[in-house]
Write an enzyme that holds these catalytic residues in place. Structure first.
Site, PDB file in Angstrom:
ATOM      1  CD  GLU A   1      -2.769  -1.345   2.420  1.00 17.88           C
ATOM      2  OE1 GLU A   1      -2.727  -0.456   3.276  1.00 17.88           O
ATOM      3  OE2 GLU A   1      -3.460  -2.366   2.536  1.00 17.88           O
TER       4      GLU A   1
ATOM      5  CD  GLU B   1      -4.451  -7.980   2.016  1.00 18.73           C
ATOM      6  OE1 GLU B   1      -5.369  -7.321   2.533  1.00 18.73           O
ATOM      7  OE2 GLU B   1      -3.262  -7.613   2.039  1.00 18.73           O
TER       8      GLU B   1
HETATM    9  O1  9MR Z   1      -6.987  -8.292   8.957  1.00 17.69           O
HETATM   10  C1  9MR Z   1      -5.867  -7.616   9.473  1.00 17.69           C
HETATM   11  C2  9MR Z   1      -6.111  -7.250  10.921  1.00 17.69           C
HETATM   12  O2  9MR Z   1      -6.236  -8.413  11.704  1.00 17.69           O
HETATM   13  C3  9MR Z   1      -4.969  -6.398  11.424  1.00 17.69           C
HETATM   14  O3  9MR Z   1      -5.252  -5.954  12.665  1.00 17.69           O
HETATM   15  C4  9MR Z   1      -4.779  -5.199  10.523  1.00 17.69           C
HETATM   16  C5  9MR Z   1      -3.604  -4.333  10.979  1.00 17.69           C
HETATM   17  O4  9MR Z   1      -2.448  -5.110  10.999  1.00 17.69           O
HETATM   18  O5  9MR Z   1      -4.558  -5.600   9.193  1.00 17.69           O
HETATM   19  C6  9MR Z   1      -5.580  -6.364   8.642  1.00 17.69           C
HETATM   20  O6  9MR Z   1      -5.188  -6.808   7.358  1.00 17.69           O
HETATM   21  C7  9MR Z   1      -4.955  -5.842   6.369  1.00 17.69           C
HETATM   22  C8  9MR Z   1      -3.780  -6.276   5.537  1.00 17.69           C
HETATM   23  O7  9MR Z   1      -2.661  -6.517   6.350  1.00 17.69           O
HETATM   24  C9  9MR Z   1      -3.428  -5.279   4.451  1.00 17.69           C
HETATM   25  N1  9MR Z   1      -4.600  -4.970   3.643  1.00 17.69           N
HETATM   26  C10 9MR Z   1      -5.796  -4.611   4.370  1.00 17.69           C
HETATM   27  C11 9MR Z   1      -6.118  -5.722   5.373  1.00 17.69           C
HETATM   28  C12 9MR Z   1      -7.486  -5.562   5.996  1.00 17.69           C
HETATM   29  O8  9MR Z   1      -7.547  -4.391   6.751  1.00 17.69           O
END
Ligand code: 9MR
Length: 369
Positions: free
Chosen positions: A159, A275
């Site tokens: 990102e 994802e």
């Molecule tokens: O699902 C993930 C959540 O459990 C974490 O707390 C969060 C922060 O680390 O990230 C979420 O996953 C994200 C991913 O790492 C990057 N793309 C967006 C995802 C959903 O928010």
């Protein structure tokens, strides 16, 4: 078995046919199958994100091992978890997930080395205090060397783009950009290649999936960015498209998505969906209607993604709704829990599972009803 040409013909049905027909009917043929096996038949890996908490669920873990051929930690390989104090690493969660993947014959992805979120609280202050110190390459080296040979594919940078931040290069204003300038991207990928030359190096992002002016801009910015990186010899092997969709929000425009993916392929990049899930908020409370809309969105997306020869893997962001965060207040008032993933909270296959099975097996969406 339908040929690739038949499959492409199926896509020509167009958006309205695809969205209104029954895309998600359970068929006897798929019942003994798994998503991993169906994807494997067309040379694609299916897998999902998981947590060590989920592995301790004795009903879920065997199912995960059956369905998935590739695993990625949902959060246990993020820097906040791996490096809670400077230079003091905690690999317990990541090791447990990697061991599970190895034991069950799955591949393993690393997520994510460089991100503006999920960093340890000390990092921002440390960079501010010692701006010339290297807080990027050292970390990549340490983590990737430790997992060398065990992680097939890494999200090196996650990102990094945010066209809405207004920069000409569309890069996100982040602690990395502030600390090291736009060249942090190439520094990160070169460090990653050096640390594990055999690993697939992925630039992972969102914003290119759906239709609408914001997404048009994001697609153009992403292609520009990747072209620039390629022209400079930055070792990016693949684009990771997160694939977070909305059942009742912006839809996927199959034509735009197809063109975008073709351009990625022309750049010599592999494509992974990293994802995938479908947010079902904002829809009707009727579960079967919401499940159908989720399945429909997934199918419209995956049919196009899987039709591109550069696509090598599809991962969902979890496998079962069982472990989703408790529903927000709005959802609770509306009386429903989120249903974003292929299996419901009782671990039963939902229409999304059947839709994905249909996409993986390259079958035309059913026109039966
Ligand atoms: O699902 C993930 C959540 O459990 C974490 O707390 C969060 C922060 O680390 O990230 C979420 O996953 C994200 C991913 O790492 C990057 N793309 C967006 C995802 C959903 O928010």
């Amino acid at each position: 078995m339908l040929t690739r040409r038949d499959f492409a013909g199926g896509l020509a049905l167009g958006a309205s046919a695809l969205s209104t027909r029954a895309l998600a009917q359970p068929t006897g043929d798929f019942a003994p199958q798994t998503l991993g096996a169906l994807a494997g038949r067309r040379g694609c890996l299916y897998g999902c994100a998981a947590t060590t908490f989920e592995l301790r669920d004795h009903d879920f873990a065997p199912l995960l091992a059956r369905e998935a051929k590739i695993l990625v930690p949902e959060y246990e390989m993020k820097r906040a978890v791996l490096e809670p104090r400077p230079g003091a690493y905690d690999f317990d969660g990541a090791d447990a997930l990697s061991a599970f993947a190895q034991r069950t014959g799955m591949q393993f992805r690393g997520h994510t080395l460089v991100w503006h979120k999920a960093n340890p609280p000390w990092l921002g202050a440390a960079i501010a205090a010692k701006p010339r110190d290297d807080f990027l390459v050292r970390y990549i080296h340490d983590v990737m060397s430790r997992y060398r040979g065990r992680v097939a594919s890494w999200d090196v940078v996650n990102e990094a783009l945010a066209p809405e931040h207004g920069r000409r290069d569309a890069m996100r204003e982040s602690l990395w950009l502030r600390a090291y300038g736009p060249d942090y991207i190439q520094a990160a990928f070169h460090a990653a290649r050096a640390a594990d030359p055999a690993a697939q190096l992925v630039y992972n992002d969102w914003g290119c999936e759906a239709d609408g002016p914001k997404h048009d801009l994001f697609r153009a910015a992403t292609l520009d960015f990747l072209e620039r990186m390629k022209a400079r010899g930055v070792p990016i092997d693949a684009y990771g498209m997160q694939g977070h969709l909305q059942a009742f929000g912006a839809k996927v425009d199959q034509r735009k998505l197809r063109i975008f993916l073709e351009r990625l392929d022309a750049l010599g990049l592999r494509i992974l969906v990293t994802e995938h899930d479908v947010d079902d908020s904002g829809g009707p409370t009727d579960v079967s209607l919401r499940d159908r809309a989720v399945a429909d969105a997934s199918r419209r997306f995956l049919d196009v993604v899987l039709d591109n020869r550069a696509t090598t893997a599809v991962l969902t962001w979890g496998l079962s709704d069982r472990f989703l965060d408790p529903p927000g207040l709005r959802a609770r008032l509306a009386g429903y829990s989120p249903r974003l993933l292929p299996l419901d909270s009782n671990l039963q296959r939902k229409p999304m599972w059947w839709a994905m099975a249909g996409s993986f097996s390259g079958m035309r969406p059913s026109l039966a009803n």
